[in-house]
Design an enzyme around this catalytic site. Sequence first.
Site, short mmCIF file in Angstrom:
data_model
loop_
_atom_site.label_atom_id
_atom_site.label_comp_id
_atom_site.label_asym_id
_atom_site.label_seq_id
_atom_site.Cartn_x
_atom_site.Cartn_y
_atom_site.Cartn_z
N ASP A 133 -1.82 -0.93 5.88
CA ASP A 133 -2.22 -0.42 7.19
C ASP A 133 -3.72 -0.25 7.36
OD1 ASP A 133 -2.04 1.86 5.27
OD2 ASP A 133 -2.75 2.98 7.01
N ASP A 162 0.87 -1.18 0.00
CA ASP A 162 0.00 0.00 0.00
C ASP A 162 0.91 1.23 0.00
OD1 ASP A 162 -2.24 1.71 0.34
OD2 ASP A 162 -2.03 1.61 2.52
N PHE A 163 0.34 2.42 -0.25
CA PHE A 163 1.16 3.64 -0.22
C PHE A 163 0.93 4.43 1.07
CE2 PHE A 163 2.02 8.13 -1.11
CZ PHE A 163 3.37 8.03 -1.44
N ASP A 164 -0.21 5.09 1.20
CA ASP A 164 -0.46 5.95 2.36
C ASP A 164 -0.52 5.11 3.64
OD1 ASP A 164 -1.16 8.82 1.30
OD2 ASP A 164 -2.16 7.42 -0.05
#
EC number: 3.1.3.12
Length: 390
Positions: free
Chosen positions: A333, A150-152
């Site tokens: 997350d 994932d990124f954020d």
Amino acid sequence: MSVTIDPRRHDAVLFDTALNSTQALVRQLQQARVGTATFASGGGGHDAAIQALTESADRVGARPGRCVVITADAASVAAARDSGFALVIGVDQAGHRDALPDHGADTVLADLDEVRVRAGDRHMSELPDALQALGRPDGLTVPRPAVFFDFDGTLSEIVDDPDAATPTAGAVAALQQLAAQCPVAILSGRDLADVSQRVGLPGIWYAGSHGFELTAPDGTHHQNEAAAAAIPVLEQAAAQLRDRLGSIPGVMVEHKRFGVATHYRNAARDRVGEIAAVVRAAGQRDGLRVTTGREVIELRPDIDWDKGKTLRWVIDHLPDQRAAPLVPIYLGDDITDEDAFDAVGPNGVAIMVRHNEDGDRATAALFALESPARVAEFTGRLASQLSTLG
């Protein structure tokens, strides 16, 4: 028809005291460590119904956005929907089945036996540390991985302004090292162009909008054509949400190609239920799917597609694996990453990046990391270990 209460998404269930035979379901919820409380429906008007629900949620220590309401009362359904509750289940005890969805019920059941409770997940605090386990024979050893991020909140810290998000120090260099050893993919809720520009690393997979749009390492572009048909509807929904929510300080409506994300991180806490209710009503009106995340509620095309299905699609499109199949590792997350955690399967590795915004919620992950900085460290160490296996 059945509906599932998922402890990863739901901290508590509020039962209408008028419901019959709740004991068996309450026992299942208690075993899954999901809180329960009751409220009295009927009489007092809309504001009183909202107050009864919010007080019930307060008693069990859960916020509406992570609570389920189960009721046979149409007025309570409407109050729950207008208060931003996560899931509103109507029970048809009196032959008024049509009235319950008309007032905003997500689903209508004939009996509580149709409610399922997901079990078997651990809570975030119970997970072993992925860095400590990496490379240990009894811990985390994957000689041929395909690694998904994932990124954020995973490669980047969560920030108040989504436009200000950047990869954490050392993350891109570690990704580059890892990509030299195995397939690497970034799966983000951001637009494809946005996330690929923020990471800026060639030769890896990028998936935007939770997988509705992808680019392969060679630059080949893929998109979900069924989702593309919803683009005009999403554009209209974004404009309407800006009109409805623009006067609330701290709210940001982000129109993406395949979604509309309403961010409320900077909004007053007593306005969150109202914000969620407006977005959910828009989704119901326009036939769009409503999903939630860390201080965000999003509209997407109502198509059975998510990060988990994207992960499996990418795995299926990687080079021939008949000699030794690749094992997926996924790091994320947010609640939308749970679909990918499920998709890695019993032979894959799911790693949660811990945070406290949803309390110590349940997760399908097997391991945890404490922060995006630890993700960068894990990525670099994994790349180094794979290089020695050569």
